[in-house]
Design a protein around this motif. Structure first.
Motif, PDB file in Angstrom:
ATOM      1  N   VAL A 156       0.841  -1.206   0.000  1.00  0.00           N
ATOM      2  CA  VAL A 156       0.000   0.000   0.000  1.00  0.00           C
ATOM      3  C   VAL A 156       0.870   1.247   0.000  1.00  0.00           C
ATOM      4  O   VAL A 156       0.625   2.198  -0.751  1.00  0.00           O
ATOM      5  CB  VAL A 156      -0.954  -0.018   1.219  1.00  0.00           C
ATOM      6  N   THR A 187       2.506   1.719  -3.370  1.00  0.00           N
ATOM      7  CA  THR A 187       1.499   2.090  -4.358  1.00  0.00           C
ATOM      8  C   THR A 187       1.169   3.574  -4.259  1.00  0.00           C
ATOM      9  O   THR A 187       1.068   4.266  -5.287  1.00  0.00           O
ATOM     10  CB  THR A 187       0.223   1.251  -4.176  1.00  0.00           C
ATOM     11  N   LEU A 239      -8.161   5.978  -6.378  1.00  0.00           N
ATOM     12  CA  LEU A 239      -7.162   5.126  -5.722  1.00  0.00           C
ATOM     13  C   LEU A 239      -6.479   5.867  -4.582  1.00  0.00           C
ATOM     14  O   LEU A 239      -6.224   5.298  -3.526  1.00  0.00           O
ATOM     15  CB  LEU A 239      -6.123   4.660  -6.738  1.00  0.00           C
ATOM     16  N   ILE A 245      -7.116   3.922  -0.972  1.00  0.00           N
ATOM     17  CA  ILE A 245      -5.988   3.204  -0.367  1.00  0.00           C
ATOM     18  C   ILE A 245      -5.780   3.603   1.098  1.00  0.00           C
ATOM     19  O   ILE A 245      -5.636   2.725   1.950  1.00  0.00           O
ATOM     20  CB  ILE A 245      -4.712   3.388  -1.214  1.00  0.00           C
TER      21      ILE A 245
END
Length: 65
Positions: free
Chosen positions: A24, A27, A48, A52
């Motif tokens: 995570v 990302t 996103l 997230i």
């Protein structure tokens, strides 16, 4: 004193949860960097970038189980 466990959530190995935290984090870093360098627009990744961080409390809950 015994620990309370939620029975409907399966037990997950700590290694799996820690790897999820790392995935995570990387990302988010990749999304911010690609937005900063104009590889993608914010409009393409805004969902996103909002979803997230909302997943992190779920991961913490699984980690404490």
């Amino acid at each position: 004193m015994s620990r309370a466990a939620v029975s409907w959530i399966p037990s997950i190995k700590k290694r799996t949860v820690i790897l999820s935290f790392l995935a995570v984090g990387w990302t988010i870093i990749a999304l911010i960097a690609s937005t900063a360098y104009d590889m993608v627009s914010y409009e393409n990744v805004k969902y996103l970038l909002w979803i997230i961080p909302l997943m992190l409390p779920i991961l913490i809950f699984l980690f404490s189980n």
